[in-house]
Design an enzyme around this catalytic site. Structure first.
Site, PDB file in Angstrom:
ATOM      1  CG  ASP A  24     -37.501  23.899  -8.611  1.00  0.00           C
ATOM      2  OD1 ASP A  24     -38.219  24.911  -8.778  1.00  0.00           O
ATOM      3  OD2 ASP A  24     -36.363  23.973  -8.122  1.00  0.00           O
ATOM      4  CE1 TYR A  47     -40.993  26.935 -15.104  1.00  0.00           C
ATOM      5  CE2 TYR A  47     -42.249  26.397 -13.129  1.00  0.00           C
ATOM      6  CZ  TYR A  47     -41.768  26.044 -14.375  1.00  0.00           C
ATOM      7  OH  TYR A  47     -42.062  24.807 -14.883  1.00  0.00           O
ATOM      8  N   GLY A  48     -39.384  32.808 -12.290  1.00  0.00           N
ATOM      9  CA  GLY A  48     -39.577  34.050 -11.540  1.00  0.00           C
ATOM     10  C   GLY A  48     -39.910  35.267 -12.373  1.00  0.00           C
ATOM     11  CB  CYS A  65     -40.946  25.778  -8.292  1.00  0.00           C
ATOM     12  SG  CYS A  65     -40.714  27.431  -8.988  1.00  0.00           S
ATOM     13  CG  ASN A  66     -40.427  28.924  -2.500  1.00  0.00           C
ATOM     14  OD1 ASN A  66     -41.119  29.044  -1.493  1.00  0.00           O
ATOM     15  ND2 ASN A  66     -39.312  28.227  -2.508  1.00  0.00           N
ATOM     16  CB  CYS A  93     -35.676  30.554  -4.170  1.00  0.00           C
ATOM     17  SG  CYS A  93     -35.193  29.682  -5.685  1.00  0.00           S
ATOM     18  CB  THR A  94     -36.373  24.851  -3.761  1.00  0.00           C
ATOM     19  OG1 THR A  94     -36.583  25.090  -5.156  1.00  0.00           O
ATOM     20  CG2 THR A  94     -37.708  24.723  -3.061  1.00  0.00           C
ATOM     21  CG  HIS A  95     -32.470  27.094  -7.396  1.00  0.00           C
ATOM     22  ND1 HIS A  95     -33.790  27.034  -7.757  1.00  0.00           N
ATOM     23  CD2 HIS A  95     -31.765  26.536  -8.431  1.00  0.00           C
ATOM     24  CE1 HIS A  95     -33.894  26.474  -8.955  1.00  0.00           C
ATOM     25  NE2 HIS A  95     -32.684  26.164  -9.385  1.00  0.00           N
TER      26      HIS A  95
END
Length: 251
Positions: A11, A43-44, A74-75, A181-183
């Protein structure tokens, strides 16, 4: 590839720990290498080309570790780079997270829905194909610019302020919240404090099941009973992130 080789998971930060926890629940006898790319986080807001390069470098690292499968937790990386990676590394099984928007369609189609995700995910072709295929016409797409960074910082005050500023207008107006989002699963309670009693949808449990099926199909599940071993690597060698990562794993 051998059964007892590790599974690589990566991620842009520690958010993918929420995915790893789901994987461990159903694959408890595996070895895992988790790569947190703090150096290039977030990354977004990066270009597709930049994200491809980041992902390629991480995959090359996993190859040196002889990983038997790679999980993109990571989406944004999933939305932007999974196709590129699968074409470049044809012999490596990849499993990629994606926002659980189809679950809304399947289980609670008529309810107003809020999709929380990074700008990169919401603007990606992959997500838009998914969204338009399962659109319930009662959905708000909310690019949560900077939210993953604040969660990564573990700054509780900033998180509360951010959620109040960006979510309060939706209180009482949405029933479903897609955590894209995985966060974001790390702050479910804080989101509920603003939005009220909402139902969350998260792609991690389904990714874990898909990974298990893929490993079964390829004969790669470790059949020996071992206590799972987890190696954590951060591209900036951030010891605080490592500490927090293992605290979340134990929760």
């Amino acid at each position: 590839m051998k059964q007892n080789e590790a599974i690589g998971i990566f991620d842009s930060g520690i958010g993918g720990v929420t995915v790893l926890k789901e994987i461990i629940n159903i694959l408890p006898n595996e070895k895992y290498i988790y790569y947190s790319d703090s150096k290039n986080n977030p990354y977004g807001d990066k270009s597709d080309q930049q994200i491809n390069i980041f992902c390629e470098n991480i995959v090359e690292f996993f190859i040196t570790k002889k990983c038997k499968a790679i999980v993109i937790a990571c989406n944004t990386a999933s939305a932007k780079s999974v196709q590129y990676l699968r074409e470049k590394y044809k012999n490596i099984p990849f499993v990629a997270i994606e926002p659980a928007y189809k679950m809304v369609y399947d289980y609670t189609y008529d309810e107003p829905t809020l999709v929380m995700a990074t700008k990169g995910t919401i603007e990606s072709e992959k997500f838009n194909l998914l969204y338009h295929k399962y659109d319930n016409h009662k959905t708000i797409l909310l690019p949560c610019v900077g939210l993953a960074d604040i969660i990564e910082e573990n700054n509780e005050e900033k998180i509360k302020i951010y959620l109040k500023e960006h979510l309060e207008i939706y209180k009482g107006k949405v029933k479903n919240v897609v955590l894209g989002c995985t966060h974001y699963p790390l702050i479910k309670q804080e989101i509920k404090q603003v939005l009220g009693d909402v139902q969350f949808f998260d792609g991690a449990p389904y990714l874990a099941k898909h990974l298990r099926e893929l490993l079964k199909e390829k004969g790669l599940i470790n059949n020996q009973t071992i206590e799972n071993t987890i190696q954590f690597i951060d591209s900036l060698n951030d010891e605080q992130k490592k500490k927090r990562f293992f605290e979340i794993i134990k929760e």
